[in-house]
Design a protein around this motif. Structure first.
Motif, PDB file in Angstrom:
ATOM      1  N   PHE A  42      -4.804  12.420   7.763  1.00 34.89           N
ATOM      2  CA  PHE A  42      -3.510  13.115   7.785  1.00 34.89           C
ATOM      3  C   PHE A  42      -3.453  14.186   8.872  1.00 34.89           C
ATOM      4  O   PHE A  42      -2.379  14.533   9.355  1.00 34.89           O
ATOM      5  CB  PHE A  42      -3.215  13.743   6.424  1.00 34.89           C
ATOM      6  CG  PHE A  42      -2.888  12.754   5.345  1.00 34.89           C
ATOM      7  CD1 PHE A  42      -1.988  11.729   5.568  1.00 34.89           C
ATOM      8  CD2 PHE A  42      -3.486  12.848   4.092  1.00 34.89           C
ATOM      9  CE1 PHE A  42      -1.682  10.819   4.578  1.00 34.89           C
ATOM     10  CE2 PHE A  42      -3.189  11.938   3.092  1.00 34.89           C
ATOM     11  CZ  PHE A  42      -2.289  10.920   3.334  1.00 34.89           C
ATOM     12  N   VAL A  43      -4.610  14.730   9.232  1.00 31.96           N
ATOM     13  CA  VAL A  43      -4.661  15.792  10.230  1.00 31.96           C
ATOM     14  C   VAL A  43      -4.063  15.331  11.553  1.00 31.96           C
ATOM     15  O   VAL A  43      -3.351  16.081  12.236  1.00 31.96           O
ATOM     16  CB  VAL A  43      -6.118  16.259  10.445  1.00 31.96           C
ATOM     17  CG1 VAL A  43      -6.199  17.263  11.582  1.00 31.96           C
ATOM     18  CG2 VAL A  43      -6.684  16.851   9.152  1.00 31.96           C
ATOM     19  N   SER A 103       1.719   3.438  -1.521  1.00 35.44           N
ATOM     20  CA  SER A 103       0.543   3.680  -2.353  1.00 35.44           C
ATOM     21  C   SER A 103       0.634   2.904  -3.655  1.00 35.44           C
ATOM     22  O   SER A 103      -0.339   2.286  -4.101  1.00 35.44           O
ATOM     23  CB  SER A 103       0.426   5.184  -2.631  1.00 35.44           C
ATOM     24  OG  SER A 103      -0.654   5.452  -3.487  1.00 35.44           O
ATOM     25  N   ALA A 104       1.811   2.921  -4.286  1.00 30.46           N
ATOM     26  CA  ALA A 104       1.988   2.200  -5.546  1.00 30.46           C
ATOM     27  C   ALA A 104       1.820   0.703  -5.355  1.00 30.46           C
ATOM     28  O   ALA A 104       1.244   0.012  -6.201  1.00 30.46           O
ATOM     29  CB  ALA A 104       3.368   2.509  -6.132  1.00 30.46           C
ATOM     30  N   ALA A 105       2.324   0.172  -4.238  1.00 28.11           N
ATOM     31  CA  ALA A 105       2.195  -1.258  -3.964  1.00 28.11           C
ATOM     32  C   ALA A 105       0.733  -1.647  -3.817  1.00 28.11           C
ATOM     33  O   ALA A 105       0.314  -2.716  -4.287  1.00 28.11           O
ATOM     34  CB  ALA A 105       2.975  -1.627  -2.703  1.00 28.11           C
ATOM     35  N   LEU A 106      -0.055  -0.786  -3.175  1.00 33.67           N
ATOM     36  CA  LEU A 106      -1.487  -1.061  -3.041  1.00 33.67           C
ATOM     37  C   LEU A 106      -2.163  -1.071  -4.394  1.00 33.67           C
ATOM     38  O   LEU A 106      -3.077  -1.861  -4.646  1.00 33.67           O
ATOM     39  CB  LEU A 106      -2.140  -0.025  -2.135  1.00 33.67           C
ATOM     40  CG  LEU A 106      -2.407  -0.477  -0.701  1.00 33.67           C
ATOM     41  CD1 LEU A 106      -3.475  -1.571  -0.689  1.00 33.67           C
ATOM     42  CD2 LEU A 106      -1.142  -0.991  -0.015  1.00 33.67           C
ATOM     43  N   ALA A 157      -0.076   3.727   7.010  1.00 34.61           N
ATOM     44  CA  ALA A 157      -1.422   3.152   7.056  1.00 34.61           C
ATOM     45  C   ALA A 157      -2.413   4.009   6.265  1.00 34.61           C
ATOM     46  O   ALA A 157      -3.285   3.486   5.542  1.00 34.61           O
ATOM     47  CB  ALA A 157      -1.876   3.006   8.503  1.00 34.61           C
ATOM     48  N   LEU A 158      -2.284   5.332   6.394  1.00 33.80           N
ATOM     49  CA  LEU A 158      -3.177   6.223   5.657  1.00 33.80           C
ATOM     50  C   LEU A 158      -2.915   6.147   4.158  1.00 33.80           C
ATOM     51  O   LEU A 158      -3.847   6.266   3.353  1.00 33.80           O
ATOM     52  CB  LEU A 158      -3.006   7.660   6.152  1.00 33.80           C
ATOM     53  CG  LEU A 158      -3.526   7.928   7.564  1.00 33.80           C
ATOM     54  CD1 LEU A 158      -3.095   9.298   8.046  1.00 33.80           C
ATOM     55  CD2 LEU A 158      -5.051   7.806   7.598  1.00 33.80           C
ATOM     56  N   TYR A 159      -1.659   5.938   3.781  1.00 37.71           N
ATOM     57  CA  TYR A 159      -1.346   5.771   2.364  1.00 37.71           C
ATOM     58  C   TYR A 159      -1.934   4.481   1.810  1.00 37.71           C
ATOM     59  O   TYR A 159      -2.240   4.385   0.611  1.00 37.71           O
ATOM     60  CB  TYR A 159       0.168   5.816   2.146  1.00 37.71           C
ATOM     61  CG  TYR A 159       0.674   7.149   1.671  1.00 37.71           C
ATOM     62  CD1 TYR A 159       1.073   7.342   0.362  1.00 37.71           C
ATOM     63  CD2 TYR A 159       0.744   8.247   2.527  1.00 37.71           C
ATOM     64  CE1 TYR A 159       1.540   8.563  -0.087  1.00 37.71           C
ATOM     65  CE2 TYR A 159       1.203   9.473   2.113  1.00 37.71           C
ATOM     66  CZ  TYR A 159       1.596   9.631   0.792  1.00 37.71           C
ATOM     67  OH  TYR A 159       2.039  10.851   0.355  1.00 37.71           O
ATOM     68  N   VAL A 160      -2.072   3.468   2.665  1.00 32.37           N
ATOM     69  CA  VAL A 160      -2.745   2.239   2.250  1.00 32.37           C
ATOM     70  C   VAL A 160      -4.194   2.554   1.862  1.00 32.37           C
ATOM     71  O   VAL A 160      -4.689   2.128   0.812  1.00 32.37           O
ATOM     72  CB  VAL A 160      -2.696   1.177   3.366  1.00 32.37           C
ATOM     73  CG1 VAL A 160      -3.638   0.014   3.040  1.00 32.37           C
ATOM     74  CG2 VAL A 160      -1.277   0.665   3.546  1.00 32.37           C
ATOM     75  N   VAL A 161      -4.872   3.319   2.718  1.00 35.74           N
ATOM     76  CA  VAL A 161      -6.254   3.704   2.437  1.00 35.74           C
ATOM     77  C   VAL A 161      -6.312   4.556   1.165  1.00 35.74           C
ATOM     78  O   VAL A 161      -7.178   4.369   0.299  1.00 35.74           O
ATOM     79  CB  VAL A 161      -6.855   4.466   3.635  1.00 35.74           C
ATOM     80  CG1 VAL A 161      -8.288   4.907   3.336  1.00 35.74           C
ATOM     81  CG2 VAL A 161      -6.818   3.599   4.881  1.00 35.74           C
TER      82      VAL A 161
END
Length: 402
Positions: A91-92, A53-56, A102-106
């Protein structure tokens, strides 16, 4: 002149407060780490997710801030709300580290779209319609609304999680989605028009010029260290509370609700803290207090709970003060771009802190990781202050006063 601090705020401020009420993670945040551990992730992997997340944010902050300057702050907030809603619903169904990554990228992209544009929208809306000097008060009270709503929803988090670990994320996604129609009802600001907007080639020089001059450079560096440590420490609240302090999992919701009430009070009175200590000493001393409290649980684990209360309250009090200071010291043209660049710097510091502290937690204990983070904030913060005092008052030409 309208009184934005009145009991009945002007409609535009009321809409901002309503948006803050929808921008809550209270239904799933108290159980998020436990949920990830239940899905088979390690502390190191959880730290790596934070780094994703931080990298994004590092990669995306200036481009998304530039988008905010070009297409409007509100439209940028809409994109952010949509992305964050999609990630929470995702996440569900996630069960593996690559899918969570991938979800953390979003999620990270959504945060990047929100970070620079939210405060820029508020500052410019107050400037155009009311009074920009009320920024800290309105921003602080908006944060307080967010925290109170979060506190109420957190009470349900543990119950929902006990019934089905997916329920907190389903409910949380619905609340985040409710922010989209609220944003559509909010006005655009005038600073994104062609006359004021930066060109692509202009953005980086403006960021470099504004954030490399004193005292903004030391202020951003000091805040980056504080927010980075606070974010990394946040990952250990649940395991420390359950395993080191002995709190049952069902008590996490009320515990987080208590954190959030304390944070709401701190955010509401942020402008009073600023008046009492001055902007500079509020920015400097409050993070130092947090650092000291994070070290204590290494010798006395039960002190972790008071330390977490201090951490949550301090972050909520410092954020509006710091954002008001930055807004006051950047130009209108490119404001969202520059604020996004500041957020990018915060993320750049957070990037290594979360996985490294995760390695410490896996090798030793989460309490040891907290102590290491507190020590880093004490030593690093002292180093920044010795180099150049953060948030120093400035003269009319922008230079720091002695």
């Amino acid at each position: 002149m309208l009184n934005v601090g009145a009991e009945r705020p002007p409609p535009v401020v009321a809409k901002y407060y309503l948006y803050q009420a929808t921008a809550t993670y209270g239904l799933f945040w108290p159980v998020f780490t436990l949920f990830l551990l239940r899905r088979g992730l390690t502390y190191t992997q959880i730290g790596l997710l934070g780094s994703v997340s931080a990298a994004l944010v590092v990669v995306g902050e200036i481009p998304t801030g530039y988008v905010g300057d070009r297409v409007g702050r509100r439209n940028s907030l809409l994109v952010g709300a949509a992305l964050m809603t999609a990630s929470v619903f995702g996440f569900v169904a996630a069960h593996t580290f690559p899918v969570f990554a991938a979800l953390y990228v979003v999620w990270g992209l959504g945060m990047a779209f929100r970070s620079g544009s939210g405060d820029a929208w508020l500052y410019e809306t107050l400037e155009e319609r009311l009074d920009e000097s009320a920024f800290t008060r309105v921003r602080g009270r908006g944060g307080s609304v967010n925290q109170w709503v979060s506190a109420g929803s957190m009470l349900a988090a543990g119950v929902l999680y006990s019934a089905d670990p997916r329920l907190p994320f389903l409910a949380g996604g619905v609340v985040l989605a409710a922010g989209i129609p609220v944003l559509l009802s909010m006005p655009q600001t005038d600073h994104h028009t062609d006359g004021d907007a930066l060109g692509v080639r202009d953005a980086v020089p403006v960021v470099k010029r504004q954030l490399s001059r004193p005292p903004l450079r030391s202020t951003v560096a000091y805040l980056a260290l504080f927010f980075g440590v606070a974010s990394a420490a946040d990952e250990y609240i649940q395991p420390v509370a359950v395993n080191a302090v002995g709190l049952p999992e069902s008590g996490l919701g009320p515990l987080y609700a208590g954190f959030t009430v304390a944070a709401a009070v701190a955010s509401y009175y942020a402008s009073d803290v600023e008046r009492l200590l001055s902007t500079q000493w509020a920015v400097v001393l409050v993070p130092a207090l947090v650092a000291a409290f994070l070290v204590v649980p290494f010798a006395l684990p039960v002190a972790a709970l008071p330390a977490f209360f201090v951490l949550k309250s301090a972050r909520s009090a410092v954020a509006p003060i710091a954002n008001g200071y930055l807004n006051d010291h950047v130009d209108a043209a490119g404001r969202a771009t520059v604020l996004s660049a500041a957020s990018m710097t915060y993320a750049l510091v957070r990037l290594p802190l979360q996985p490294v502290s995760g390695v410490v937690a896996d090798a030793a204990t989460p309490v040891a990781a907290l102590a290491a983070l507190g020590g880093l904030l004490l030593v690093g913060g002292a180093g920044v202050f010795a180099w150049e005092p953060p948030a120093a008052p400035t003269t009319g030409d922008g230079s720091a006063t002695e």
